[in-house]
Design a protein around this motif. Structure first.
Motif, PDB file in Angstrom:
ATOM      1  N   UNK A  82       0.797  -1.218   0.000  1.00  0.00           N
ATOM      2  CA  UNK A  82       0.000   0.000   0.000  1.00  0.00           C
ATOM      3  C   UNK A  82       0.826   1.263   0.000  1.00  0.00           C
ATOM      4  N   UNK A  83       2.126   1.155   0.296  1.00  0.00           N
ATOM      5  CA  UNK A  83       3.002   2.335   0.241  1.00  0.00           C
ATOM      6  C   UNK A  83       3.023   2.901  -1.179  1.00  0.00           C
ATOM      7  N   UNK A  84       3.055   4.224  -1.280  1.00  0.00           N
ATOM      8  CA  UNK A  84       3.284   4.885  -2.566  1.00  0.00           C
ATOM      9  C   UNK A  84       4.781   5.149  -2.647  1.00  0.00           C
ATOM     10  N   UNK A  85       5.445   4.529  -3.628  1.00  0.00           N
ATOM     11  CA  UNK A  85       6.901   4.445  -3.652  1.00  0.00           C
ATOM     12  C   UNK A  85       7.462   5.024  -4.947  1.00  0.00           C
ATOM     13  N   UNK A  86       8.555   5.757  -4.824  1.00  0.00           N
ATOM     14  CA  UNK A  86       9.332   6.165  -5.990  1.00  0.00           C
ATOM     15  C   UNK A  86      10.472   5.161  -6.147  1.00  0.00           C
ATOM     16  N   UNK A  87      10.649   4.664  -7.360  1.00  0.00           N
ATOM     17  CA  UNK A  87      11.692   3.667  -7.625  1.00  0.00           C
ATOM     18  C   UNK A  87      12.301   3.908  -9.001  1.00  0.00           C
ATOM     19  N   UNK A  88      13.451   3.292  -9.215  1.00  0.00           N
ATOM     20  CA  UNK A  88      14.104   3.384 -10.518  1.00  0.00           C
ATOM     21  C   UNK A  88      13.655   2.214 -11.397  1.00  0.00           C
ATOM     22  N   UNK A  89      13.283   2.533 -12.633  1.00  0.00           N
ATOM     23  CA  UNK A  89      12.888   1.512 -13.582  1.00  0.00           C
ATOM     24  C   UNK A  89      14.041   0.509 -13.743  1.00  0.00           C
ATOM     25  N   UNK A  90      13.760  -0.785 -13.707  1.00  0.00           N
ATOM     26  CA  UNK A  90      14.834  -1.789 -13.754  1.00  0.00           C
ATOM     27  C   UNK A  90      15.704  -1.739 -15.008  1.00  0.00           C
ATOM     28  N   UNK A  91      15.184  -1.183 -16.101  1.00  0.00           N
ATOM     29  CA  UNK A  91      15.930  -1.158 -17.353  1.00  0.00           C
ATOM     30  C   UNK A  91      16.365   0.253 -17.735  1.00  0.00           C
ATOM     31  N   UNK A  92      15.430   1.197 -17.757  1.00  0.00           N
ATOM     32  CA  UNK A  92      15.738   2.550 -18.232  1.00  0.00           C
ATOM     33  C   UNK A  92      16.390   3.442 -17.183  1.00  0.00           C
TER      34      UNK A  92
END
Length: 277
Positions: free
Chosen positions: A102-112
């Motif tokens: 349920x957390x709203x998370x900022x993450x890095x795209x695994x490829x781009x």
């Protein structure tokens, strides 16, 4: 003498600017990262033009905690892996803690390597599937209850000037764009809004098994979100490694509804300092 004083003054100014930039860089790397919502994939939780700070302390630190410097206009494209790539690859974190469903998370795209913001749906080892637009986690339905209609003006949004997708067809420019809204309850009790625009192929998916050390993310605007339901090879996100998490979004700080921050009449003052559910 006057010339020497001027030279000394310029040197001190340069040193002050350099120190300020270093302090800002350390602050952004270790504590909070500003994030501007560029798309409508998280409506109505987050709107285009919302401005927030991401808490980097929430999940500890990895290579993804290093800031990216992307200014295409000036030919600058420096990703976190370019700065802190030495720490990439072991899928671990320093002072790490687990995110919660349920957390709203900022993450890095695994490829781009681009920054994304989505809601955490599936944890390591779980199965995730969507059937008839309804989410199932480990075979357990995440029930949805009608929550009215989300409305917005059909017009250009954000600096890119994109127009929203509507469930009611043929909306004229400046008209009312509608999307049915539902309240979804995830296993564990987290409740949040989701939107429905139309029936798409992503309303009926295969069963995904989340690998260990990875997470499954989805946008709240379910029919207008590039997320874990599609693999990176097909243009989606796929499973996100633990080390790619940047931080948790907790509160909207400011919100600008138009195509420019300088259009004060489009500021959404009611969203200033609004908690993110």
């Amino acid at each position: 003498m006057a010339k020497a004083e001027r030279s000394g003054g310029i040197l001190e100014t340069i040193k002050t600017v350099v120190y300020a930039l270093l302090i800002a860089g350390v602050f952004r790397t270790l504590f909070f990262q500003p994030f501007w919502i560029p798309s409508g994939s998280m409506k109505d939780t987050l709107l285009v033009g919302d401005f927030l700070f991401v808490n980097k302390m929430a999940y500890g630190y990895s290579y993804a905690s290093c800031p990216s410097l992307r200014f295409p206009r000036f030919g600058i494209d420096i990703g976190a892996e370019d700065i802190c790539g030495i720490f990439d690859g072991d899928n671990s974190r320093l002072f790490g803690s687990e995110p919660e469903r349920g957390d709203v998370v900022v993450f890095r795209h695994p490829v781009t390597g681009q920054d994304y913001i989505k809601r955490l749906i599936g944890l390591p080892g779980e199965t995730v599937q969507v059937r008839g637009g309804v989410l199932y986690i480990d075979g357990q339905e995440a029930p949805q209850t009608p929550a009215g209609t989300f409305t917005e003006t059909y017009d250009a949004q954000g600096p890119m000037g994109n127009r929203p997708q509507c469930a009611n067809p043929g909306v004229p420019l400046g008209g009312v764009c509608e999307k049915p809204r539902f309240r979804e309850t995830l296993p564990g009790g987290v409740e949040h809004d989701i939107l429905n625009i139309r029936t798409t192929q992503l309303d009926d998916t295969p069963v995904y098994t989340v690998p260990e050390g990875h997470y499954f993310f989805m946008g709240d605007n379910r029919d207008n979100s590039t997320d874990s339901r599609v693999s990176p090879v097909a243009g989606g996100v796929g499973f996100v490694p633990y080390e790619n998490l940047i931080g948790r979004a907790g509160r909207v700080v400011l919100s600008f509804g138009g195509t420019s921050i300088f259009k004060v009449w489009d500021w959404r003052f009611d969203r200033f300092l609004e908690p993110i559910e």
